[in-house]
Design an enzyme around this catalytic site. Structure first.
Site, PDB file in Angstrom:
ATOM      1  N   ASP A   1     -43.994 -54.239  -6.448  1.00  0.00           N
ATOM      2  CA  ASP A   1     -42.784 -54.296  -6.422  1.00  0.00           C
ATOM      3  C   ASP A   1     -42.455 -55.503  -7.642  1.00  0.00           C
ATOM      4  OD1 ASP A   1     -40.099 -55.519  -6.382  1.00  0.00           O
ATOM      5  OD2 ASP A   1     -40.095 -55.471  -4.195  1.00  0.00           O
TER       6      ASP A   1
ATOM      7  N   PHE B   1     -40.423 -60.208  -0.093  1.00  0.00           N
ATOM      8  CA  PHE B   1     -38.932 -59.572  -0.001  1.00  0.00           C
ATOM      9  C   PHE B   1     -39.099 -58.351  -1.015  1.00  0.00           C
ATOM     10  CE2 PHE B   1     -34.646 -59.029  -1.559  1.00  0.00           C
ATOM     11  CZ  PHE B   1     -34.030 -59.378  -0.461  1.00  0.00           C
TER      12      PHE B   1
ATOM     13  N   LYS C   1     -33.997 -55.662 -11.291  1.00  0.00           N
ATOM     14  CA  LYS C   1     -33.174 -56.737 -11.699  1.00  0.00           C
ATOM     15  C   LYS C   1     -32.988 -56.868 -13.265  1.00  0.00           C
ATOM     16  CE  LYS C   1     -33.478 -59.930  -7.930  1.00  0.00           C
ATOM     17  NZ  LYS C   1     -34.141 -59.520  -6.980  1.00  0.00           N
TER      18      LYS C   1
END
Ligand SMILES: *Cc1c(COP(=O)(O)O)cnc(C)c1O
Length: 412
Positions: free
Chosen positions: A233, A142, A262
């Protein structure tokens, strides 16, 4: 402790005006403190979602409240037409605490990955003279919802109806070096085309799947041998979540470029793409973001970074993670017909439900909400535990009690 007074909030009115892009659980959260949040009816929940692995310091942490309030009263946004001291200080901290040399700031994980994709393409064109660069990513990965990051995301369910997708991506199974090596060999014949390999150190949304150390060592060697950029990532696993500051440290393998977002500013929107000097080929005008790295977001992130150090949170992540996994393994021993596996690093953990029972992660999450615990699915069969990094031993025990009661509902 004060509880919020009941409000007249109505979900049906909300659903009439907000675009229906999310399937929401039917509660409205209005206040938080530490690892606890309250809904508009005054009910309290232990928060093991943390805004999806984002509220690093929990809710209303005094240091973050202080910084954001002070920065808001002083100066919050000016654009990158000017020098921003907080942005420089944050970049300095990130560079001093990672393998990277230079930072680009933006506002989200997808944007950070978008920047990494652009940087890799420019490096391929200008340094390696590749006409049509290809970036290899993993199945079940993702990387975000913009068109390029959606294309990078190796999950067809997210891509359906959004074609034509962005050209220049190819996919391989995760943790399978043979498959990756074979794809690179075929794509690089007769001339080199592979610009970069983009991987999560641990696949988060794809089901909390930790990367295999040997696999990542082999990928690193392949990239070094062929001049291919290795991009990690770290949007979900960076900023201490795995028990090291970066997921790549947990693997013991350094990337050339990595992204984070995040947890970076503890819930204030921010993203960052960090590159080693040799591949930091952006020039003025190549890439930009109006909000990127503004004084408010970067001051908040710097406070999160400093608090991680001051409160020795990485040690807490390792200890509390072990405690949580031990408790979840006990639960698995109690419900072997329901729970197939418990896995994770530090404070990103997944509980996988048995493939041959109808029980879904969403049903477990709903039952946990009823027991006063917030959890989030990672795919249809995995329940994810990503509490704030400040979580205490007592709160881990409380959460384990709540999950155990939730599972109690599924046995006749
Ligand atoms: C959440 C996530 C993203 C996307 O971040 P947004 O801020 O939602 O754009 C990208 N990569 C990973 C690994 C993520 O977990």
């Amino acid at each position: 402790m004060v509880t919020a007074p009941p409000t007249s909030f109505r979900t049906d009115a909300f659903d009439q005006v907000v675009m229906t892009t999310y399937g929401r659980f039917p509660i409205a959260l209005v206040r938080g403190e530490g690892c606890r949040v309250w809904d508009d009816q005054g009910r309290s929940y232990l928060d093991f979602v943390a805004g999806i692995a984002t509220c690093t310091l929990g809710h209303a942490h005094p240091a973050l409240v202080e910084t954001v309030s002070r920065q808001m009263q002083t100066l919050h946004h000016v654009s990158n037409l000017y020098y921003i001291p907080q942005q420089g200080a944050l970049a300095q901290w990130l560079v001093a605490h990672s393998c990277g040399d230079r930072v680009f700031f933006c506002n989200s994980g997808a944007e950070a990955n978008e920047a990494a994709i652009k940087l890799a393409r420019k490096y391929a064109h200008t340094v390696r003279h590749i006409d049509s660069p290809i970036i290899i990513t993993a199945q079940a990965s993702f990387h975000g919802r913009t068109l390029a990051t959606l294309t990078a995301t190796g999950q067809p369910k997210y891509q359906q109806h959004f074609d034509p997708l962005v050209p220049g991506f190819a996919y391989v199974p995760y943790n399978d070096f043979g498959a990756l090596e074979a794809l690179v060999t075929s794509l690089d014949h007769p001339q080199p085309q592979v610009a970069a390999i983009l991987l999560e150190p641990l696949q988060g949304e794809g089901g909390v799947r930790p990367g295999d150390r040997t696999y990542f060592e082999q990928v690193r060697q392949l990239c070094t041998d062929k001049g291919i950029l290795l991009i990690f990532d770290e949007v979900q696993v960076g900023m201490g979540r795995t028990g090291s500051l970066w997921g790549y440290e947990t693997l013991g393998v350094e990337p050339d470029i990595f992204t984070t977002a995040k947890g970076l500013a503890g819930g204030i929107p921010i993203g960052a793409m960090i590159a080693k000097d040799f591949c930091a080929v952006f020039q003025p005008g190549d890439h930009a973001s109006t909000f990127g790295g503004n004084p408010l977001a970067t001051a908040a992130a710097l406070t999160v970074c400093e608090t991680l150090e001051k409160e020795n949170l990485l040690q807490n992540v390792r200890d509390r993670g072990q405690q949580l996994r031990a408790g979840l393994c006990q639960l698995q021993a109690a419900y072997p017909h329901l729970i197939a596996e418990v896995r994770g690093w530090g404070l990103i953990n997944g509980l996988e439900l048995h493939p041959d029972i109808p029980l879904t992660a969403a049903e477990v999450v709903k039952a946990a909400i009823g027991e006063g615990l917030l959890l989030v699915p990672a795919g249809p069969k995995v329940v994810r535990f990503v509490p704030p990094l400040i979580v205490s031993a007592a709160e881990i025990d409380m959460a384990l009690g709540a999950v155990s009661r939730a599972f109690g509902h599924f046995v006749a």
